[in-house]
Each structure stands twice: as C-alpha cells, then as structure tokens.
Motif scaffolding. Structure first.
Motif, PDB file in Angstrom:
ATOM      1  N   UNK A   8       0.839  -1.195   0.000  1.00 51.91           N
ATOM      2  CA  UNK A   8       0.000   0.000   0.000  1.00 51.91           C
ATOM      3  C   UNK A   8       0.879   1.251   0.000  1.00 51.91           C
ATOM      4  N   UNK A   9       0.309   2.340  -0.465  1.00 51.37           N
ATOM      5  CA  UNK A   9       1.059   3.587  -0.620  1.00 51.37           C
ATOM      6  C   UNK A   9       0.593   4.649   0.364  1.00 51.37           C
ATOM      7  N   UNK A  10       1.449   5.652   0.550  1.00 55.68           N
ATOM      8  CA  UNK A  10       1.153   6.788   1.414  1.00 55.68           C
ATOM      9  C   UNK A  10      -0.216   7.346   1.053  1.00 55.68           C
ATOM     10  N   UNK A  11      -1.032   7.569   2.071  1.00 53.82           N
ATOM     11  CA  UNK A  11      -2.413   8.003   1.859  1.00 53.82           C
ATOM     12  C   UNK A  11      -3.390   6.931   2.319  1.00 53.82           C
ATOM     13  N   UNK A  12      -2.942   5.659   2.269  1.00 56.21           N
ATOM     14  CA  UNK A  12      -3.775   4.583   2.795  1.00 56.21           C
ATOM     15  C   UNK A  12      -3.778   4.719   4.313  1.00 56.21           C
TER      16      UNK A  12
END
Length: 174
Positions: A8-12
């Motif tokens: 998963x990426x930053x913001x999740x």
C-alpha cells in the motif's frame, strides 16, 4: 513460495495506524503473514518491510539487508522476522542518511537515526531475541519500527531541503 502481496502507498489510512500486538505468533495466519512479507520484500527489492505496508496492522516486520539496485552498499544478512519488537537502548550518536520506502515510491530523504540500538523481539517460533544493531541494519530496524506506530520516514526528515527524487538519489549512490 508464498504469494507476493500488494504494497500500500502513502495516503492509505493503515499506514497511519498504531499496529496491534501479536498474541499468538504460532497461529497459522501469522506464519502465513511472515512468509508473505518475506516473499514481498525480496520481490520488491526492499531491505525491510512492515506488516502495515501490506495493510495488515500487526507489530511485525522483516529486516532483510542485502545489496540491491535501491541500496547497492547494504550489508548482507539473513532476512529476519521481528515480532512485537522493542528498542530497549540506543546510542547517543545520531547519524543522518538517505532512506526510501516501498510505500512512498520515488522520494528519498535524509533521516536522522540512532547509530546503534539494542532491540528485543520474538522470532517466528516465539523465542525472545535480543540483539545489538548498528549502522545500516539499525537504520532499517528503526524505519520499520516507525511503521508500527503509524509513522513514515517523511515524518522524521528535518527539512524539506533533505528530500530528493529517486532518480537524483541514484546519481549520488552510483
């Protein structure tokens, strides 16, 4: 070999949560999660990965230092699962060095970290381990440990001048 999981990426929102303690390390689900993390970190050319990075909010990460395209000067070590880890002591010396993150692609930052730490964790068999880590491996541990508390390396960068693109970082490191 286990399945490679999606990072998963930053913001999740999972990346910003405090992870839960693992009560039953020997549980089949936890053992599978360890295997999935091991497969994912190797496939992604990482030197570490935390369970929250695959949207599993548990206090578990892998430290897997080895030279690769992202970290050509990394020391070689056996990938190690660290469950319910703790930092029990650290050096006074703090060193700034470049970090990146599989959940924050394309950006590197100069991050201050303790040069040496004493850590405690359970291994995948439930045995309590204590180790002193120094240099790059200590940095990996601290980076992954932050993930368990909902932090990413960007939260530790002292100045936006200490951020660069992955492309520019690769010019420096070669």
């Amino acid at each position: 070999m286990s399945e490679t999981m999606t990072i998963i990426k930053l913001g999740n929102p999972v990346l910003r949560q405090e992870s839960q303690v693992i009560e039953n390390i020997k549980d089949e689900k936890m053992q599978l999660l360890i295997d999935e993390l091991l497969t994912t970190v190797i496939t992604a050319n990482g030197v570490g990965i935390a369970a929250p990075q695959i949207a599993q909010s548990y206090r578990l990460f892998i430290v897997a230092s080895r030279p690769n395209a992202r970290y050509p000067h990394a020391p070689e070590m056996q990938p190690t699962a660290m469950i319910n880890p703790r930092i029990i002591a650290h050096s006074e010396e703090i060193v700034k060095d470049w970090e990146g993150c599989l959940s924050v692609p394309g950006i590197r930052g100069l991050v201050p970290r303790y040069q040496s730490i004493t850590v405690e964790y359970s291994d995948r068999f439930g045995n309590l381990q204590q180790q002193e880590l120094t240099g790059f491996v200590a940095r990996i541990f601290q980076h992954e440990y932050d993930h368990l508390d909902g932090l990413v390396f960007l939260d530790r960068v002292e100045n936006t001048q200490d951020l660069i693109s992955e492309e520019e970082y690769q010019k420096i490191v070669k």
